[in-house]
Design an enzyme around this catalytic site. Structure first.
Site, PDB file in Angstrom:
ATOM      1  N   CYS A 106       0.844  -1.186   0.000  1.00  0.00           N
ATOM      2  CA  CYS A 106       0.000   0.000   0.000  1.00  0.00           C
ATOM      3  C   CYS A 106       0.882   1.239   0.000  1.00  0.00           C
ATOM      4  O   CYS A 106       2.096   1.162   0.168  1.00  0.00           O
ATOM      5  CB  CYS A 106      -0.913   0.019   1.226  1.00  0.00           C
ATOM      6  SG  CYS A 106      -2.006  -1.415   1.337  1.00  0.00           S
TER       7      CYS A 106
ATOM      8  N   GLY B 181      -0.936   0.853  -5.061  1.00  0.00           N
ATOM      9  CA  GLY B 181      -2.220   0.237  -4.785  1.00  0.00           C
ATOM     10  C   GLY B 181      -3.323   0.868  -5.609  1.00  0.00           C
ATOM     11  O   GLY B 181      -3.448   2.095  -5.621  1.00  0.00           O
TER      12      GLY B 181
ATOM     13  N   ASN C  43       0.749   0.137   5.987  1.00  0.00           N
ATOM     14  CA  ASN C  43       1.322  -0.600   4.867  1.00  0.00           C
ATOM     15  C   ASN C  43       2.100  -1.771   5.428  1.00  0.00           C
ATOM     16  O   ASN C  43       3.046  -1.591   6.193  1.00  0.00           O
ATOM     17  CB  ASN C  43       2.248   0.312   4.053  1.00  0.00           C
ATOM     18  CG  ASN C  43       2.986  -0.438   2.955  1.00  0.00           C
ATOM     19  OD1 ASN C  43       2.489  -1.426   2.430  1.00  0.00           O
ATOM     20  ND2 ASN C  43       4.179   0.021   2.615  1.00  0.00           N
ATOM     21  N   GLY C  44       1.702  -2.989   5.054  1.00  0.00           N
ATOM     22  CA  GLY C  44       2.391  -4.173   5.549  1.00  0.00           C
ATOM     23  C   GLY C  44       1.426  -5.295   5.831  1.00  0.00           C
ATOM     24  O   GLY C  44       0.311  -5.338   5.316  1.00  0.00           O
TER      25      GLY C  44
ATOM     26  N   TYR D  45      10.662  -3.834  -7.826  1.00  0.00           N
ATOM     27  CA  TYR D  45       9.400  -3.613  -8.526  1.00  0.00           C
ATOM     28  C   TYR D  45       8.549  -2.466  -7.993  1.00  0.00           C
ATOM     29  O   TYR D  45       8.095  -1.625  -8.755  1.00  0.00           O
ATOM     30  CB  TYR D  45       8.566  -4.906  -8.472  1.00  0.00           C
ATOM     31  CG  TYR D  45       7.169  -4.773  -9.038  1.00  0.00           C
ATOM     32  CD1 TYR D  45       6.947  -4.785 -10.417  1.00  0.00           C
ATOM     33  CD2 TYR D  45       6.064  -4.633  -8.207  1.00  0.00           C
ATOM     34  CE1 TYR D  45       5.673  -4.671 -10.945  1.00  0.00           C
ATOM     35  CE2 TYR D  45       4.775  -4.517  -8.728  1.00  0.00           C
ATOM     36  CZ  TYR D  45       4.582  -4.536 -10.085  1.00  0.00           C
ATOM     37  OH  TYR D  45       3.332  -4.411 -10.606  1.00  0.00           O
TER      38      TYR D  45
ATOM     39  N   ASP E  14      12.259  -8.252 -17.823  1.00  0.00           N
ATOM     40  CA  ASP E  14      11.231  -7.817 -16.873  1.00  0.00           C
ATOM     41  C   ASP E  14      11.851  -7.750 -15.486  1.00  0.00           C
ATOM     42  O   ASP E  14      12.936  -8.302 -15.250  1.00  0.00           O
ATOM     43  CB  ASP E  14      10.036  -8.769 -16.884  1.00  0.00           C
ATOM     44  CG  ASP E  14       8.728  -8.080 -16.478  1.00  0.00           C
ATOM     45  OD1 ASP E  14       8.789  -6.913 -16.016  1.00  0.00           O
ATOM     46  OD2 ASP E  14       7.660  -8.692 -16.610  1.00  0.00           O
ATOM     47  N   ASP E  15      11.138  -7.061 -14.572  1.00  0.00           N
ATOM     48  CA  ASP E  15      11.671  -6.939 -13.212  1.00  0.00           C
ATOM     49  C   ASP E  15      11.642  -8.265 -12.470  1.00  0.00           C
ATOM     50  O   ASP E  15      12.507  -8.560 -11.649  1.00  0.00           O
ATOM     51  CB  ASP E  15      10.885  -5.874 -12.428  1.00  0.00           C
ATOM     52  CG  ASP E  15       9.392  -6.089 -12.514  1.00  0.00           C
ATOM     53  OD1 ASP E  15       8.879  -6.974 -11.818  1.00  0.00           O
ATOM     54  OD2 ASP E  15       8.735  -5.368 -13.292  1.00  0.00           O
TER      55      ASP E  15
END
Length: 508
Positions: A2, A31, A105-106, A262, A371-372
Site C-alpha cells: 500500500c 495500490g 502498509n504491511g 518492482y 522484466d523486473d
C-alpha cells in the site's frame, strides 16, 4: 503493498486535502484497489472520504471540498490481508480514546492472536477482516490505559512500545490523533518503507511536516530535510514540536528488497538507496548472467524491456552486452499494474489491453525480453506469446530478480505457492511453462549487492520470496498454509457483503 501519507500544515487556516490527494496520485502505483483520506478540522472534528477504485474515481471535487482541516492521513490500497470490500478501504478510525486515525502498509503475522486478545480481553469491536484495523485497536487499547483527559508525547511513546511488544510482522504506519498531531512509525525490522520531511510554511507560520511511503512524494511537494523513519522508531509531530524516539533496536535491519525490484518508483530513494541506480546495477549483473549462460552461442539481436519497471535494468543490460535497445511494446497507461490486480483471469485479460507489440521491432529477430520479475507467470506468458505473434524468431526472457519460489507474508500479494510459476520448477521448466526459449534469473547475491552498493550499512534485506527465510522468525508451515487458504485467488472470489462504516463524517 500500500501507499500511505500524513500531513500537518503549520497554518491552521490552510487545508491539507489538496496535497494529500496529490500524494495519493504519486503513490497510485502502490495500490489501485481502494483509496481514502481523513482530515482533522476545527475542534478535532474528523472528515472522511474513501472507497474502492483508483484515486481519480474515489475523489470528486465535491467530496474533496468537504474534507476540512490542516492535517490528515491518506492511503492507497491493494488487498493482502482481509478482502477487497469497500469497508476495508483505509484509513481506519476509532473514536475512543481521543479519536485515532491510522493508515498501514504491511502485514501482521500474528493477527489471529491479536484478534482473540482484542475480543476476549480488551473487549474492542473489530468490524473487518483487515489486520490494519487490529493494529489500530492495539494502539488505541494501549493509549487508553493512560486514563488521562489529555495525553502527551510520552503517553504515545508508551502506547507504541506496547504495540511493538504485541504486534509481529511488517508495518509502516501514518497516524493522526484528533486535535493533537500526526505520527509515523516502522516495524523493528524496517521491512516496509516510510520517509519524513519538512518545509517552510508558505504563510510563514513555521514548518509543515509530512510522512510518506516514498521520497518522491516529498520531493514533488517541495519538502526538504527528507530522511527515513528508522526501524523501530516513532516520530510524533504535534502542533508545537517534533519528538522522535527509537523504541526498538534489532540486531539486523532487513528492508524489503522487492521495493527496489518492482514496487517503488525509480525516482524514489528508500533507506538511502536510489531505486533507479540500484536497477541499473541489476542490469549490469544480469548481463553477466546472460553472457555466462549463452557463451559463444549468443544469438540475441535486440533487448526489449517489459514496461515500465524493467527499463533501467534492460537499458544497462543492453549496454553491457553491446546489443541494441528497443522499445517493442506500447503501453496503455490507463490500465493498472497487472501484478497487483485481483484474480488470475483479470490479470491475463489485462496484459493485452495494457501492452501492444510493435511488429517492426520483433519480426524475424531473436529478442531478449527483460522484466523486473516473474511471479505467477501470467504476464510473462502473454507477453512472450505477443512477441511470437508479431514474428519473433526466438524469445529469451530475463528477470532482474531471482526466481520467486516462496510466499510473501509481509504485505506483498504472493501468498500461495501454487500460484508462483517458479515454485517447485527448475529454470528450464519455468521457461517451458511461460513459453520462452530460455529464462535467465538474477542471482540473489547479485541482487543484494546491487542494493547494498548504495548503502553498505544495510547488511541484509528481507529476501523471503526468494529463499524462504522469514526475518521475523515466527512464520511456521501451519501459518503459511492458513495464509494460502485465506489469500489465494480462489478465496478472494468469496467477498462478504459490503456495509457503511459508522463513526465520522463519511463523504462517499
Amino acid at each position: 503493498m500500500c501507499g500511505i501519507s500524513a500531513l500537518l500544515l503549520a497554518d491552521s487556516s490552510q487545508a491539507a486535502v489538496s496535497e494529500l490527494l496529490e500524494s495519493l496520485g504519486l503513490l497510485q502505483h502502490r495500490g489501485q484497489d481502494a483509496a481514502g483520506i481523513v482530515t482533522c478540522g476545527h475542534k478535532g472534528r474528523l472528515f472522511q472520504c474513501k472507497g474502492n477504485g483508483m484515486v481519480r474515481d474515489v475523489f470528486t471535487p465535491q467530496r474533496l471540498m468537504a474534507l476540512a482541516g490542516n492535517m490528515g492521513v491518506a492511503h492507497v490500497r491493494y488487498p493482502t490481508a482481509g478482502t477487497p470490500a469497500d469497508s476495508e478501504a483505509q484509513p481506519f478510525y476509532v473514536n475512543s480514546p481521543y479519536g485515532i486515525v491510522m493508515a498501514h502498509n504491511g502485514n501482521l503475522t500474528n493477527d489471529s492472536e491479536l484478534r482473540h486478545f482484542l475480543d476476549y480481553d480488551a473487549h474492542r469491536h473489530i468490524n473487518t477482516d483487515s489486520d490494519s484495523e487490529l493494529l489500530l485497536n492495539i494502539f488505541a487499547n494501549n493509549l487508553q490505559k493512560t486514563g488521562k483527559f489529555r495525553i502527551n508525547e510520552q503517553d504515545i511513546f508508551s502506547a507504541a512500545a506496547g504495540l511493538y511488544n504485541e504486534c509481529r510482522g511488517a508495518y509502516a504506519v501514518a497516524a493522526m490523533l484528533a486535535g493533537f498531531g500526526i505520527i509515523g512509525f516502522r516495524d523493528p525490522h524496517g521491512i516496509r518503507p516510510l520517509v519524513f520531511g519538512r518545509r517552510k510554511s508558505s504563510t510563514g507560520a513555521g514548518y509543515d511536516y509530512m510522512f510518506a511511503s516514498e521520497s518522491v512524494v516529498l520531493d514533488a511537494l517541495d519538502f526538504t530535510d527528507i530522511e527515513d523513519v528508522q526501524a523501530g522508531e516513532v516520530v510524533i509531530v504535534s502542533k508545537t514540536a517534533v519528538t522522535r524516539r527509537r523504541l526498538v533496536v534489532e540486531e539486523r535491519i532487513t528492508p524489503c528488497i522487492f521495493e527496489h525490484v518492482y514496487f517503488a518508483r525509480p525516482d524514489s530513494t528508500i533507506d538511502g538507496i536510489p531505486v533507479y541506480n540500484a536497477r541499473l546495477d541489476m542490469g549490469v549483473k544480469l548481463a553477466r548472467k546472460v553472457r555466462q549462460a549463452l557463451g559463444d552461442a549468443m544469438d540475441i539481436d535486440v533487448v526489449i524491456p517489459v514496461p515500465d519497471t524493467s527499463r533501467a535494468a534492460a537499458l544497462q543490460l543492453s549496454h553491457e552486452l553491446g546489443l541494441p535497445y528497443r522499445e517493442g511494446f506500447n503501453k496503455n497507461r490507463y490500465v493498472g499494474r497487472t501484478f497487483i490486480m485481483p484474480g488470475q483471469e483479470m490479470r491475463r485479460k489485462n496484459v493485452r489491453r495494457k501492452l501492444n507489440a510493435m511488429p517492426t521491432e520483433f519480426k524475424g529477430l531473436n529478442v531478449l525480453l527483460v522484466d523486473d520479475s516473474i511471479v505467477r507467470g501470467t504476464t510473462s506468458q502473454e507477453i512472450i506469446q505477443m512477441a511470437r505473434d508479431v514474428g519473433a524468431r526466438k524469445v529469451y526472457f530475463a528477470s532482474a530478480a531471482p526466481a520467486i519460489r516462496f510466499p510473501n507474508v509481509y504485505g506483498i500479494d504472493m501468498p500461495s505457492i501454487e500460484e508462483l510459476v517458479a515454485a517447485g520448477r527448475s529454470d528450464d521448466e519455468v521457461a517451458g511453462a511461460i513459453g520462452a526459449d530460455m529464462v535467465f534469473f538474477q542471482d540473489l547475491d547479485d541482487l543484494i549487492a546491487s542494493c547494498r552498493a548504495f548503502n553498505p550499512r544495510i547488511a541484509a534485506f528481507d529476501t523471503s520470496v526468494f529463499d524462504g527465510k522469514y526475518v521475523t522468525g515466527d512464520v511456521t508451515p501451519e501459518y503459511l498454509h492458513k495464509l494460502e487458504m485465506r489469500r489465494s485467488d480462489a478465496a478472494k472470489q468469496k467477498q462478504p457483503a459490503d456495509g457503511e462504516v459508522i463513526g465520522l463524517h463519511n463523504y462517499k
